[in-house]
Each structure stands twice: as structure tokens, then as C-alpha cells.
Design a protein around this motif. Sequence first.
Motif, PDB file in Angstrom:
ATOM      1  N   UNK A   5       0.782  -0.976  -0.059  1.00  0.00           N
ATOM      2  CA  UNK A   5       0.003   0.108  -0.136  1.00  0.00           C
ATOM      3  C   UNK A   5       0.821   1.453   0.060  1.00  0.00           C
ATOM      4  N   UNK A   6       1.858   1.324   0.888  1.00  0.00           N
ATOM      5  CA  UNK A   6       2.863   2.434   0.787  1.00  0.00           C
ATOM      6  C   UNK A   6       3.531   2.619  -0.353  1.00  0.00           C
ATOM      7  N   UNK A   7       4.237   1.494  -0.763  1.00  0.00           N
ATOM      8  CA  UNK A   7       4.973   1.566  -1.971  1.00  0.00           C
ATOM      9  C   UNK A   7       4.148   2.033  -3.211  1.00  0.00           C
ATOM     10  N   UNK A   8       2.876   1.784  -3.605  1.00  0.00           N
ATOM     11  CA  UNK A   8       2.237   2.332  -4.551  1.00  0.00           C
ATOM     12  C   UNK A   8       1.694   4.019  -4.190  1.00  0.00           C
ATOM     13  N   UNK A   9       1.494   4.195  -2.908  1.00  0.00           N
ATOM     14  CA  UNK A   9       1.238   5.494  -2.760  1.00  0.00           C
ATOM     15  C   UNK A   9       2.535   6.369  -3.093  1.00  0.00           C
ATOM     16  N   UNK A  78      19.255   3.020  -9.283  1.00  0.00           N
ATOM     17  CA  UNK A  78      19.050   3.401  -8.086  1.00  0.00           C
ATOM     18  C   UNK A  78      17.458   3.686  -8.066  1.00  0.00           C
ATOM     19  N   UNK A  79      16.967   3.540  -7.234  1.00  0.00           N
ATOM     20  CA  UNK A  79      15.459   3.460  -7.028  1.00  0.00           C
ATOM     21  C   UNK A  79      15.295   4.186  -5.509  1.00  0.00           C
ATOM     22  N   UNK A  80      14.195   4.984  -5.976  1.00  0.00           N
ATOM     23  CA  UNK A  80      13.591   5.367  -4.654  1.00  0.00           C
ATOM     24  C   UNK A  80      11.954   4.661  -4.065  1.00  0.00           C
ATOM     25  N   UNK A  81      11.830   4.380  -3.036  1.00  0.00           N
ATOM     26  CA  UNK A  81      10.541   3.523  -2.669  1.00  0.00           C
ATOM     27  C   UNK A  81      10.118   3.915  -1.386  1.00  0.00           C
ATOM     28  N   UNK A  82       8.904   3.515  -0.940  1.00  0.00           N
ATOM     29  CA  UNK A  82       8.328   3.676   0.473  1.00  0.00           C
ATOM     30  C   UNK A  82       7.651   2.479   0.684  1.00  0.00           C
ATOM     31  N   UNK A  83       7.127   2.204   1.858  1.00  0.00           N
ATOM     32  CA  UNK A  83       6.637   1.014   2.439  1.00  0.00           C
ATOM     33  C   UNK A  83       6.997   0.744   3.952  1.00  0.00           C
ATOM     34  N   UNK A  84       6.330  -0.226   4.274  1.00  0.00           N
ATOM     35  CA  UNK A  84       6.381  -0.494   5.730  1.00  0.00           C
ATOM     36  C   UNK A  84       7.907  -1.364   5.670  1.00  0.00           C
ATOM     37  N   UNK A  85       8.678  -1.212   6.610  1.00  0.00           N
ATOM     38  CA  UNK A  85       9.983  -2.145   6.647  1.00  0.00           C
ATOM     39  C   UNK A  85      11.137  -1.394   6.102  1.00  0.00           C
ATOM     40  N   UNK A  87      13.270   2.684   6.741  1.00  0.00           N
ATOM     41  CA  UNK A  87      13.218   3.416   8.020  1.00  0.00           C
ATOM     42  C   UNK A  87      12.624   4.796   7.808  1.00  0.00           C
ATOM     43  N   UNK A  88      12.018   5.010   6.478  1.00  0.00           N
ATOM     44  CA  UNK A  88      11.004   6.057   6.399  1.00  0.00           C
ATOM     45  C   UNK A  88       9.818   5.483   5.685  1.00  0.00           C
ATOM     46  N   UNK A  89       8.848   4.864   6.143  1.00  0.00           N
ATOM     47  CA  UNK A  89       7.759   4.096   5.340  1.00  0.00           C
ATOM     48  C   UNK A  89       7.157   5.185   4.281  1.00  0.00           C
ATOM     49  N   UNK A  90       7.008   6.369   4.331  1.00  0.00           N
ATOM     50  CA  UNK A  90       6.389   7.019   3.465  1.00  0.00           C
ATOM     51  C   UNK A  90       7.580   7.543   2.230  1.00  0.00           C
TER      52      UNK A  90
END
Length: 108
Positions: A5-9, A78-85, A87-90
Motif C-alpha cells: 500500500x505504501x509503496x504504490x502511494x 538506483x531506485x526510490x521507494x516507500x513502504x513498511x519495513x 526507515x522512512x515508510x512514506x
Amino acid sequence: MYSWGQCTWYVKSVAPWVGTYWGNGNQWGYSAAADGYRVDSSPEVGSVAVFAAGFAGANAVYGHVAYVESVNGDGTITISQGGMGFATPAGPNYRTMSASGLQFIHRY
């Protein structure tokens, strides 16, 4: 494992051109192709990386998506990403990794 959910957001926040209803991360390649986007195995800056379920730390059921920040001369990206797991989920959280085994969705 990264939360879908957070990765897609996160990806939608940095690539607002992506579709609204593309499903879970691992479904984005199929959905994007159906919407007319080019999907292949060649990374480009600004493309979206699609991780299959369980690939390279992605969620075992939902997969993962990330934004391509750079394509490096040694075959890594090099990618940027988010998600639980993370350090910065958002997001953003950066990772350099091999591009092999990923799909890439291109804006043009």
C-alpha cells in the motif's frame, strides 16, 4: 518485506502519470500495458520498477513498485521507494541494485 500500500502511494506521489487502478504492485506491469504504456525489461530514469511477488525483498503476495532515479553504467539502477519495513515508510528510501529480473513501466 515491503508493504504494498505504501509503496504504490509513494510511487504515485513521484510519478503522478501512473494509473489509479493498477492493482497490487506485482500487477502494475500488466495493467500499465493494458492502458497503452510501454512495459519492458529496460530501465530508464523516471520509469517505474515492478517487482514480482517475493522478488528481491518484495512482499510475497503483493509484490512491490519503485521509482527509477538513475541507471548506472555497471548495470545497476538506483531506485526510490516507500513502504513498511523502511526507515522512512512514506519514502523516499534509496537502493542501488541490479536491474535484472524487473519490469519497467515507461511514461512515453
